[in-house]
Design a protein around this motif. Structure first.
Motif, short mmCIF file in Angstrom:
data_model
loop_
_atom_site.label_atom_id
_atom_site.label_comp_id
_atom_site.label_asym_id
_atom_site.label_seq_id
_atom_site.Cartn_x
_atom_site.Cartn_y
_atom_site.Cartn_z
N ALA A 1 2.12 -73.83 29.32
CA ALA A 1 1.36 -72.62 29.02
C ALA A 1 0.03 -72.63 29.76
CB ALA A 1 1.12 -72.52 27.52
N LYS A 2 -0.48 -71.43 30.04
CA LYS A 2 -1.77 -71.29 30.72
C LYS A 2 -2.93 -71.22 29.75
CE LYS A 2 0.31 -68.98 34.70
NZ LYS A 2 0.41 -67.72 35.50
N CYS A 3 -2.62 -71.03 28.46
CA CYS A 3 -3.69 -71.04 27.45
C CYS A 3 -3.17 -71.71 26.18
CB CYS A 3 -4.22 -69.64 27.17
SG CYS A 3 -3.08 -68.50 26.40
N THR A 4 -4.08 -72.37 25.48
CA THR A 4 -3.71 -73.13 24.27
C THR A 4 -3.10 -72.23 23.21
OG1 THR A 4 -5.49 -74.70 24.68
CG2 THR A 4 -4.64 -74.60 22.44
N GLN A 5 -3.63 -71.02 23.09
CA GLN A 5 -3.13 -70.11 22.05
C GLN A 5 -1.66 -69.79 22.25
OE1 GLN A 5 -5.98 -66.88 22.47
NE2 GLN A 5 -7.24 -67.71 20.81
N ALA A 6 -1.25 -69.56 23.50
CA ALA A 6 0.15 -69.25 23.79
C ALA A 6 1.04 -70.45 23.47
CB ALA A 6 0.31 -68.84 25.25
N ALA A 7 0.59 -71.65 23.80
CA ALA A 7 1.38 -72.85 23.51
C ALA A 7 1.58 -73.01 22.01
CB ALA A 7 0.67 -74.08 24.10
N ALA A 8 0.53 -72.71 21.23
CA ALA A 8 0.64 -72.82 19.77
C ALA A 8 1.68 -71.85 19.23
CB ALA A 8 -0.72 -72.56 19.14
N ILE A 9 1.73 -70.65 19.78
CA ILE A 9 2.71 -69.65 19.32
C ILE A 9 4.13 -70.09 19.66
CG2 ILE A 9 3.44 -67.24 19.51
CD1 ILE A 9 0.43 -66.62 20.20
N MET A 10 4.33 -70.68 20.84
CA MET A 10 5.65 -71.21 21.19
C MET A 10 6.09 -72.26 20.18
SD MET A 10 5.77 -71.80 25.29
CE MET A 10 4.47 -71.16 26.29
N LEU A 11 5.17 -73.16 19.84
CA LEU A 11 5.47 -74.21 18.86
C LEU A 11 5.92 -73.59 17.54
CD1 LEU A 11 3.23 -77.30 18.10
CD2 LEU A 11 3.96 -75.83 16.25
N ARG B 1 12.29 -75.27 31.54
CA ARG B 1 13.56 -74.53 31.68
C ARG B 1 13.67 -73.46 30.61
NH1 ARG B 1 19.49 -77.40 31.14
NH2 ARG B 1 20.76 -75.48 31.14
N LEU B 2 13.26 -73.78 29.38
CA LEU B 2 13.33 -72.82 28.28
C LEU B 2 12.42 -71.63 28.52
CD1 LEU B 2 14.81 -72.77 25.45
CD2 LEU B 2 12.63 -73.51 24.48
N CYS B 3 11.39 -71.82 29.31
CA CYS B 3 10.40 -70.75 29.55
C CYS B 3 10.62 -70.04 30.89
CB CYS B 3 9.00 -71.34 29.51
SG CYS B 3 8.52 -71.98 27.89
N SER B 4 11.77 -70.26 31.50
CA SER B 4 12.01 -69.73 32.84
C SER B 4 12.65 -68.35 32.84
CB SER B 4 12.89 -70.70 33.63
OG SER B 4 14.15 -70.86 32.99
N GLY B 5 12.85 -67.76 31.67
CA GLY B 5 13.46 -66.44 31.59
C GLY B 5 14.93 -66.53 31.24
N TRP C 1 14.43 -65.80 25.00
CA TRP C 1 14.14 -66.30 26.35
C TRP C 1 12.98 -65.52 26.97
CZ3 TRP C 1 16.27 -70.51 28.69
CH2 TRP C 1 17.44 -71.03 28.15
N LEU C 2 12.97 -64.21 26.78
CA LEU C 2 11.89 -63.40 27.36
C LEU C 2 10.54 -63.71 26.73
CD1 LEU C 2 13.41 -59.81 27.79
CD2 LEU C 2 12.53 -61.31 29.59
N VAL C 3 10.52 -63.86 25.40
CA VAL C 3 9.26 -64.16 24.71
C VAL C 3 8.70 -65.49 25.20
CG1 VAL C 3 8.27 -64.80 22.47
CG2 VAL C 3 9.71 -62.78 22.66
N MET C 4 9.54 -66.51 25.30
CA MET C 4 9.06 -67.81 25.76
C MET C 4 8.55 -67.72 27.20
SD MET C 4 9.34 -69.83 23.15
CE MET C 4 9.31 -71.53 23.74
N ASN C 5 9.20 -66.94 28.02
CA ASN C 5 8.75 -66.75 29.40
C ASN C 5 7.39 -66.05 29.45
OD1 ASN C 5 9.10 -64.50 31.94
ND2 ASN C 5 9.25 -66.67 32.42
N TYR C 6 7.24 -64.98 28.69
CA TYR C 6 5.96 -64.27 28.65
C TYR C 6 4.84 -65.18 28.17
CZ TYR C 6 7.86 -59.55 29.50
OH TYR C 6 8.42 -58.43 30.06
N LEU C 7 5.11 -65.95 27.12
CA LEU C 7 4.07 -66.82 26.57
C LEU C 7 3.66 -67.90 27.58
CD1 LEU C 7 5.35 -67.21 22.90
CD2 LEU C 7 3.27 -66.02 23.62
N SER C 8 4.61 -68.38 28.37
CA SER C 8 4.29 -69.41 29.37
C SER C 8 3.41 -68.85 30.49
CB SER C 8 5.57 -70.02 29.96
OG SER C 8 6.23 -69.08 30.80
N GLU C 9 3.51 -67.55 30.74
CA GLU C 9 2.74 -66.92 31.82
C GLU C 9 1.44 -66.29 31.34
OE1 GLU C 9 5.41 -64.09 33.52
OE2 GLU C 9 6.62 -65.61 34.54
N MET C 10 1.28 -66.13 30.04
CA MET C 10 0.13 -65.42 29.47
C MET C 10 -1.19 -66.14 29.75
SD MET C 10 -0.58 -64.93 25.41
CE MET C 10 0.65 -63.69 25.12
N THR C 11 -2.21 -65.35 30.06
CA THR C 11 -3.57 -65.86 30.13
C THR C 11 -4.33 -65.37 28.91
OG1 THR C 11 -4.57 -63.96 31.26
CG2 THR C 11 -3.43 -65.59 32.64
#
Length: 686
Positions: A103-113, A12-16, A147-157
């Protein structure tokens, strides 16, 4: 709460940005939390309209009418549009185990954390204003951006890069797996428009922000991030000024218990002295006391003095948080010294003097509540009182210095602002960045930086304390092995200090927020620790990836003539090539994300600094990235310091060139002063 529930909340937090329906309007701020001071930008009517217009760009037109008046009111009440309506309320803001992030990649998940850790209520100074530390060190500029940053990071490859313009997510751009996943710039201004007044206007307009150092680069790890550096500073101050490693019964006085300054009492006890830290905010003092970082708190000045006397008599190590203005404390200590009772050996200041007129410094003439009102109701009078208070503070320090106090500037712009207030604190015959009380970089930590040692950090993304314990063990093993090799006496002393630090880290209860650690290490130490961590992840000894980072306050990361580069005397202390080159170099040598900031420590327009994050996932590629990037991240600054004439840096560079044939540095050839004098005497006689 189950992992499934947490995952659902993070999805939900990553939904925009939530729009259907809009979150309810926030009628008043949550007063159970501390809030950023009300800002007082000088805005024209057109500026106010532009600020609201800019904020509404994040939202579809059908909600503009509802939000426009609300944002205009926020701007009027608080001097900035934080978008309180969009503050996430469905989830506790903190770092969660990396495998829970969508997240679609580990690096993006780490940045969210890392972002969520920076906004954890236990970590952040003013979490609802997205301020992590330093009074105005923003993670982002408003909640729509979050909200936008979390959404972008969840979609990033791993073939995309998120570009961040001073809190604004410009978007995901095609790149390649070897490129950084995020590139951040904060406060990058055309030089002629980088004054404090410019900042206040542009931040209100929502077009820039002050990221401090590790707030805007998502790498803050709580006050532990500075406590180790402060510990080393106090230890080395004892060696330099008092001629001793044993500080039992010695008194260190300073001020501030905020995001960075809150490290001081813990550092005092770790280094073995009596730390007396003044703080005007009861909330800040209580926070550090509950965390165990301040052992004793006292509100009466005479009670505080008696506690100092008792500590000195008993030769103990402790920390005292004084709820009051540090000027009152300095003046009382000076009065006693004049009467023959000297109660303090070491002194500094860690008020946020980079932002002295908007909550960074509280004048002694006012109570905390009076000051918070006056700074936005009568800013010109408030400024006058701040400058008068600075003059009184320096006057008391100078009296104590005449009785043997060793005072050092902590690079927070304290002496810089005192000089602007009319105090004669410049060193006689010195340069524009030299004061009669040298900064801790000039006298203490500058030589440590020149050996290549600086604040190396890591975060265990499993959020498991056992993983942190394992990394402590691995780091200690690496240091012990390095100490068995051919290292210089100076290098060995630094490693021995850090070996003691890492072995005592768990006992000292340093963690606030994520499972993170800081350790001062040189190029060899950083590389070998990183490689050892990566192998431990690969073998399963560590359960999840580890994020490497550092404070921007480091060997290469910051150009700051009143702090990090204050001990560079070839005229280049006011140049920013090193920090910019460092960020660029890190970006193509393997960093997962990079950041470049205007401001940090000494303030907007006074500093250029940068940092990085690098995710170790156990792969061969991660190891190669770490080796390449960490070598550059240290050697760049050592080479610059060598060229400027630092003997430690010269020794370090020459040793590194022998060890690595690919590393070649232009070495200086310094002229004999007699030749210079002779040349100019001949000119004057012609």
């Amino acid at each position: 709460m189950s992992e499934g529930d947490i995952k659902a909340q993070l999805v939900r937090l990553c939904s925009g940005i939530p729009l259907s329906p809009l979150p309810p309007k926030v009628e008043k701020r949550d007063e159970s939390l501390p809030h950023a001071p009300v800002l007082t930008p000088v805005l024209s009517a057109q500026d106010c309209k532009l600020a609201v217009k800019n904020a509404l760009r994040y939202f579809p037109k059908d909600v503009h009418k509802e939000l426009a008046a609300e944002f205009a009111q926020e701007l009027k009440l608080y001097g900035h549009i934080y978008m309180y309506r969009f503050l996430p309320s469905h989830i506790q803001m903190k770092a969660y185990p990396i495998h829970l992030y969508p997240a679609k990649c580990t690096q993006a998940a780490a940045i969210m954390l890392m972002i969520m850790n920076n906004l954890d209520h236990k970590v952040a100074q003013f979490p609802h204003e997205l301020v992590t530390y330093g009074g105005n060190g923003q993670v982002l500029g408003n909640w729509a951006q979050f909200w936008l940053v979390m959404n972008y990071l969840s979609e990033m490859t791993d073939a995309q890069t998120l570009v961040m313009y001073s809190g604004h997510p410009s978007g995901l751009f095609p790149s390649q797996p070897s490129a950084p996943r995020v590139v951040i710039t904060n406060g990058m201004m055309i030089p002629n428009y980088s004054s404090r007044q410019d900042y206040e206007r542009f931040f209100a307009l929502g077009v820039t922000m002050y990221g401090q150092m590790t707030a805007g680069s998502y790498c803050y790890i709580g006050p532990q991030g500075i406590v180790h550096g402060t510990t080393l500073t106090v230890l080395n101050a004892g060696r330099r000024y008092l001629g001793s490693d044993n500080l039992k019964g010695k008194v260190f006085v300073s001020s501030g218990l905020g995001g960075m300054s809150g490290a001081q009492p813990k550092a005092a006890t770790v280094s073995g002295c009596i730390g007396v830290i003044a703080e005007v905010s009861e909330e800040a003092l209580d926070k550090r006391h509950k965390q165990g970082w301040v052992l004793h708190k006292v509100a009466n000045l005479e009670d505080c003095i008696n506690m100092i006397r008792e500590g000195r008599r008993n030769g103990i190590s402790t920390s005292i948080g004084f709820l009051g203005n540090v000027v009152s404390l300095w003046e009382r200590l000076a009065e006693l010294a004049e009467q023959g009772e000297m109660l303090v050996e070491l002194g500094s200041d860690q008020t946020s003097c980079h932002n002295p007129f908007l909550g960074g410094y509280y004048p002694v003439q006012l109570t905390y509540e009076q000051a918070r009102r006056m700074m936005h109701e009568d800013p010109s009078q408030f400024k006058a009182l701040v400058q008068e208070s600075l003059r009184r503070q320096v006057s008391a320090i100078e009296k104590l210095a005449s009785h043997g106090l060793h005072f050092f500037d902590y690079g927070n712009a304290f002496l810089l602002e005192a000089s602007r207030a009319g105090v004669d604190v410049l060193a006689k015959g010195g340069g524009a960045n030299e004061f009669k009380y040298p900064s801790y970089v000039q006298h203490i930590m500058g030589d440590v930086f020149s050996l290549g040692f600086g604040p190396f950090r890591w975060v265990c993304t499993s959020c498991d304390e056992c993983d942190l314990d394992t990394t402590d063990e691995i780091a200690a093993e690496v240091i012990e092995n390095i100490l068995k090799s051919d290292v210089s006496i100076k290098t060995a002393q630094q490693y021995n200090d850090n070996l003691r630090w890492i072995k005592e880290a768990k006992h000292n209860k340093l963690v606030v927020g994520s499972q993170a650690r800081i350790l001062y290490a040189d190029q060899t130490g950083r590389v070998e620790i990183a490689v050892a961590f990566n192998k431990a992840i690969r073998s399963g000894r560590l359960k999840a990836p580890v994020v490497l980072s550092r404070d921007h306050h480091d060997v290469s990361g910051t150009d700051s003539p009143f702090r990090e580069t204050s001990n560079i005397y070839d005229g280049s202390a006011f140049c920013a090539d090193m920090a910019v080159q460092n960020c660029i170099g890190d970006s193509f040598r393997g960093a997962t994300w990079v950041a470049l900031h205007n401001g940090g420590g000494c303030g907007w327009g006074e500093v250029i600094n940068g940092g990085f994050g690098l995710v170790l996932d156990g792969s061969e590629e991660a190891e190669q990235r770490a080796v390449s990037m960490l070598q550059w991240d240290v050697s760049n600054g050592v080479a610059r310091r060598c060229w400027a004439g630092n003997a430690n840096a010269d020794e370090t560079v020459r040793r590194s060139m022998k060890e690595n044939s690919m590393f070649r540095v232009t070495l200086p050839n310094f002229v004999d002063e007699l030749i210079l004098n002779d040349a100019f005497s001949k000119m004057s006689s012609e």
